[in-house]
Scaffold this motif. Structure first.
Motif, PDB file in Angstrom:
ATOM      1  N   LEU B  11     -11.679  23.445  47.475  1.00  0.00           N
ATOM      2  CA  LEU B  11     -10.435  23.223  47.485  1.00  0.00           C
ATOM      3  C   LEU B  11      -9.927  23.246  48.985  1.00  0.00           C
ATOM      4  N   CYS B  12     -10.079  24.036  49.620  1.00  0.00           N
ATOM      5  CA  CYS B  12      -9.855  24.291  50.919  1.00  0.00           C
ATOM      6  C   CYS B  12     -10.480  23.480  51.718  1.00  0.00           C
ATOM      7  N   ARG B  13     -11.681  23.059  51.609  1.00  0.00           N
ATOM      8  CA  ARG B  13     -12.428  22.118  52.381  1.00  0.00           C
ATOM      9  C   ARG B  13     -11.989  20.770  52.250  1.00  0.00           C
ATOM     10  N   VAL B  68     -20.140  18.078  54.231  1.00  0.00           N
ATOM     11  CA  VAL B  68     -20.114  19.549  53.688  1.00  0.00           C
ATOM     12  C   VAL B  68     -19.964  19.411  52.310  1.00  0.00           C
ATOM     13  N   LEU B  69     -18.927  18.368  51.903  1.00  0.00           N
ATOM     14  CA  LEU B  69     -18.736  18.555  50.504  1.00  0.00           C
ATOM     15  C   LEU B  69     -19.757  18.221  49.590  1.00  0.00           C
ATOM     16  N   PHE B  70     -20.759  17.567  50.288  1.00  0.00           N
ATOM     17  CA  PHE B  70     -22.025  17.058  49.217  1.00  0.00           C
ATOM     18  C   PHE B  70     -22.942  17.860  49.337  1.00  0.00           C
ATOM     19  N   LEU B  71     -22.884  19.138  49.983  1.00  0.00           N
ATOM     20  CA  LEU B  71     -23.980  20.065  49.933  1.00  0.00           C
ATOM     21  C   LEU B  71     -23.935  20.918  48.680  1.00  0.00           C
ATOM     22  N   PRO B  72     -25.317  20.868  48.005  1.00  0.00           N
ATOM     23  CA  PRO B  72     -25.466  21.571  46.812  1.00  0.00           C
ATOM     24  C   PRO B  72     -25.238  22.988  47.197  1.00  0.00           C
ATOM     25  N   SER B  73     -24.784  23.814  45.900  1.00  0.00           N
ATOM     26  CA  SER B  73     -24.406  25.131  46.205  1.00  0.00           C
ATOM     27  C   SER B  73     -25.249  26.091  46.528  1.00  0.00           C
ATOM     28  N   GLU B  74     -26.745  26.010  46.083  1.00  0.00           N
ATOM     29  CA  GLU B  74     -27.767  27.010  46.468  1.00  0.00           C
ATOM     30  C   GLU B  74     -28.346  26.707  47.498  1.00  0.00           C
ATOM     31  N   SER B  75     -28.176  25.595  48.447  1.00  0.00           N
ATOM     32  CA  SER B  75     -29.197  25.283  49.393  1.00  0.00           C
ATOM     33  C   SER B  75     -29.166  26.316  50.378  1.00  0.00           C
ATOM     34  N   LEU B  76     -30.075  26.552  51.178  1.00  0.00           N
ATOM     35  CA  LEU B  76     -30.359  27.261  52.503  1.00  0.00           C
ATOM     36  C   LEU B  76     -29.420  26.614  53.690  1.00  0.00           C
ATOM     37  N   LEU B  77     -28.885  25.570  53.518  1.00  0.00           N
ATOM     38  CA  LEU B  77     -28.094  25.090  54.556  1.00  0.00           C
ATOM     39  C   LEU B  77     -26.976  25.505  54.812  1.00  0.00           C
TER      40      LEU B  77
END
Lengths: 202, 163
Positions: B11-13, B68-77
């Motif tokens: 939400l913040c992003r 950044v919104l499209f980054l999956p939540s467990e990725s190392l990125l």
């Protein structure tokens, strides 16, 4: 298990020889950054030039007025001096703490606290730099659309000193950013091992 | 708990993305023509390098926000995101600082340099720019909060566990 984690804590927070070498390099970089920001502050704070200009001509006599250019006349430069002053104070404080304060017990948080403060100071110094560089550009080129004349042709020394202070400040900012990234990498380098061991994921 | 944290960050992003996008667009569409003692006055954002920098910086940060919104939540990125957050907060702060400095000269002038304020002649332009600066400021504050949150979530849990 407790002993193993303590060993890992020590290896993350600087007792091996390689870590000590990295520490020394970071200390050197921070010293240079301190010198850069301190010189930027001092050069801009002492920036002053008085010039007498011809403002009108009555008959054959030119009328001269003495004008002074000071850094306090522009709020952007005042902010620049304050921001760089705070950045150099921060650098000096961390230098003193690293050289002298080996006995203080940080509970293993030393690198993290320094990294956090570094991030905040880097953002502040960047703001000061941004404002000052655009004000200096305005003074150098003027703005024909707003009918604002350039002032650098009449106050050459003022402009030169100002650009010198700006360059020093940018060097300090770049070094601070490099130090911050190196520290973050040090933290994450050790933390990645911990993360794999404990199975941390969010 | 992790789910609510994830939702709050998202939400913040999203709000920060909205703020930077609107700041860039509002500044880019600010334009006014006025006639002052038969002298034609035109005010545009592209006449001032500081405002151009403001638009470009906010556009760059908006693109980063979308990615950044499209980054999956467990990725190392996500660790890279912490580092990049610092750089982009830096960019935003310096751009708003520069734009504020020039806008202050436009509103109050600088008597020492002989620069007259222009807001009397083009009040709509000044109001437009003020709106863009407010949106930019909200973006800066949100990105600073996000930075503090990413620092907390990456450094704190790992260190608290040792005690």
């Amino acid at each position: 298990m407790a002993l193993e984690t303590e060993g890992k804590t020590d290896s993350i927070f600087n007792s091996t020889a390689a870590q000590k070498q990295k520490d020394r390099i970071l200390l050197l970089l921070r010293l240079v950054a301190f010198l850069a920001t301190a010189s930027a502050t001092i050069v801009m704070a002492l920036n002053k030039q008085t010039n007498s200009l011809v403002v009108a001509t009555i008959g054959n006599n030119p009328i001269k007025a003495t004008l002074t250019a000071k850094f306090q006349h522009t709020p952007a430069f005042v902010f620049f001096v304050v921001a760089n002053g705070m950045a150099s104070f921060h650098n000096w404080l961390i230098l003193v703490l690293e050289i002298v304060g080996h006995k203080i017990d940080y509970k293993g948080l030393r690198l993290a606290i320094i990294a956090i403060f570094d991030m905040l100071i880097v953002v502040l110094a960047a703001a000061g730099d941004g404002a000052a560089v655009f004000m200096a550009e305005l003074g150098k080129n003027g703005n024909s659309h707003a009918r604002w004349n350039k002032i650098c042709d009449k106050f050459q020394t003022f402009c030169d000193h100002g650009s010198g202070a700006l360059i020093a400040s940018f060097i300090g900012l770049l070094l601070l950013l490099i130090i911050n990234k190196a520290e973050t990498k040090l933290i994450f380098g050790g933390a990645a091992i911990e993360a794999l061991g404990i199975g941390y994921s969010w | 708990m992790a789910k609510t944290k994830r939702l709050c960050t998202l939400l913040c992003r999203l709000m920060a993305l909205g703020a930077t996008v609107s700041a860039a667009i509002v500044m880019a569409t600010s334009h006014e023509k006025a006639n002052f003692f038969s002298v034609s006055f035109e005010a545009k954002y592209s006449h001032t390098p500081a405002f151009k920098y403001f638009v470009i910086a906010n556009a760059i940060v908006s693109v980063y926000g979308v990615l950044v919104l499209f980054l999956p939540s467990e990725s190392l990125l996500w660790r890279l995101v912490v580092a990049l957050d610092v750089v982009f907060t830096l960019l935003l702060t310096s751009s708003i600082s520069a734009a504020l400095a020039i806008a202050q000269v436009g509103r109050q002038g600088n008597s020492y340099a002989g620069w007259l304020p222009i807001c009397g002649q083009v009040p709509n332009y000044c109001g437009h720019v003020k709106g863009a600066l407010i949106a930019g400021f909200i973006g800066v504050i949100l990105y600073a909060l996000l930075l503090l949150y990413s620092i907390h979530s990456f450094l704190d849990p790992l260190l608290l566990r040792k005690n």
